[in-house]
Design a protein around this motif. Structure first.
Motif, PDB file in Angstrom:
ATOM      1  N   ASP A  32       1.061  -1.161  -0.024  1.00 42.11           N
ATOM      2  CA  ASP A  32      -0.037  -0.031   0.025  1.00 42.11           C
ATOM      3  C   ASP A  32       1.003   1.264  -0.067  1.00 42.11           C
ATOM      4  O   ASP A  32       0.761   2.101   0.815  1.00 42.11           O
ATOM      5  N   GLU A  33       1.735   1.276  -0.675  1.00 41.86           N
ATOM      6  CA  GLU A  33       2.648   2.370  -1.080  1.00 41.86           C
ATOM      7  C   GLU A  33       2.528   2.973  -2.182  1.00 41.86           C
ATOM      8  O   GLU A  33       3.896   3.418  -2.811  1.00 41.86           O
ATOM      9  N   GLY A  35       0.782   5.757  -2.926  1.00 42.48           N
ATOM     10  CA  GLY A  35       0.388   7.206  -2.714  1.00 42.48           C
ATOM     11  C   GLY A  35      -1.029   7.431  -2.608  1.00 42.48           C
ATOM     12  O   GLY A  35      -1.799   6.244  -2.727  1.00 42.48           O
ATOM     13  N   ALA A  36      -1.434   8.537  -2.778  1.00 40.77           N
ATOM     14  CA  ALA A  36      -2.933   8.919  -2.434  1.00 40.77           C
ATOM     15  C   ALA A  36      -3.695   8.646  -3.789  1.00 40.77           C
ATOM     16  O   ALA A  36      -4.851   8.660  -3.717  1.00 40.77           O
ATOM     17  N   ASN A  37      -2.911   8.575  -5.158  1.00 39.69           N
ATOM     18  CA  ASN A  37      -3.633   8.393  -6.409  1.00 39.69           C
ATOM     19  C   ASN A  37      -2.797   7.092  -6.882  1.00 39.69           C
ATOM     20  O   ASN A  37      -1.873   7.135  -7.762  1.00 39.69           O
ATOM     21  N   PRO A  38      -3.170   6.114  -6.623  1.00 40.79           N
ATOM     22  CA  PRO A  38      -2.455   4.749  -7.055  1.00 40.79           C
ATOM     23  C   PRO A  38      -2.333   4.632  -8.650  1.00 40.79           C
ATOM     24  O   PRO A  38      -1.356   4.313  -9.155  1.00 40.79           O
ATOM     25  N   GLU A  40      -2.732   7.202 -10.910  1.00 38.49           N
ATOM     26  CA  GLU A  40      -1.695   8.093 -11.350  1.00 38.49           C
ATOM     27  C   GLU A  40      -0.374   7.724 -11.333  1.00 38.49           C
ATOM     28  O   GLU A  40       0.567   7.955 -12.235  1.00 38.49           O
ATOM     29  N   TYR A  41      -0.095   7.041 -10.089  1.00 36.12           N
ATOM     30  CA  TYR A  41       1.287   6.656  -9.652  1.00 36.12           C
ATOM     31  C   TYR A  41       1.661   5.863 -10.795  1.00 36.12           C
ATOM     32  O   TYR A  41       2.811   5.821 -11.219  1.00 36.12           O
TER      33      TYR A  41
END
Length: 206
Positions: A32-33, A35-38, A40-41
């Motif tokens: 679960d690393e 970020g806030a927008n998986p 987009e990452y």
């Protein structure tokens, strides 16, 4: 260096190394690393690695010649296919996780958003390169025609850089770095090609 490049273990090692970005994404997802927008990452990371592998593939020939290491050419096809692989992941992230395969919505984005238009163009240009990457296709097309076709990789890389530049809008340092590397690679190709054209023109039968 020649011994390393000739080793039977180098290619499998490089193959595994090329999978590291994907494995890191899997690790981040599991822990679960992302970020806030998986979405987009993942989109940005797969897009980054698509451009990086395109540039690495394009750098093989200059480095092979400058370092006098012809064995480097044996890795070019694999690196090019990894560029296509990460390009497919980049496209699938957008089509599946962002658009849920809604064809109408995807088409709207392609038509209305210029960064998606140019990005899709770059990906489409990679398709014939991936299909014709085998030795069999070199024989079918003939080396000269095959070589001309594979010059599309420069246009694909350029489209990828423009796509990235138009996407980020504010912090453009990374796409500009990619653009500078691409310009150097293209400049080298033109510099090498010019003497060859001059020689052929000078020796043209009258």
């Amino acid at each position: 260096m020649n011994k390393v490049l000739s080793s039977h273990w180098t290619k499998p090692f490089l193959f595994l190394l090329c999978l590291v970005p994907l494995l890191l994404l899997g690790w981040r997802y599991k822990h679960d690393e992302l970020g806030a927008n998986p979405i987009e990452y993942i989109t940005h990371k797969t897009g980054d690695w698509t451009i990086r592998f395109l540039l690495i593939t394009l750098s093989i020939t200059p480095f092979r010649k400058l370092l006098n290491q012809p064995k480097m050419a044996r890795f070019r096809r694999m690196l090019g296919l990894f560029a296509f692989f990460y390009g497919c992941l980049h496209l699938m992230t957008w089509a599946w996780l962002d658009k849920f395969f809604d064809v109408q919505e995807m088409w709207k984005d392609v038509v209305k958003r210029r960064f998606i238009t140019v990005g899709m163009t770059g990906f489409v240009l990679m398709i014939p390169l991936a299909i014709t990457s085998t030795a069999g296709w070199v024989r079918r097309l003939g080396f000269v025609r095959w070589q001309r076709l594979h010059r599309l990789v420069y246009f694909s890389a350029l489209a990828g850089v423009i796509h990235y530049y138009w996407l980020v809008k504010s912090d453009v340092r990374l796409p500009l770095l990619y653009a500078a590397i691409l310009a150097l690679l293209l400049g080298y190709r033109l510099w090498v090609a010019k003497p060859a054209k001059t020689f052929l023109a000078a020796n043209k039968p009258t």
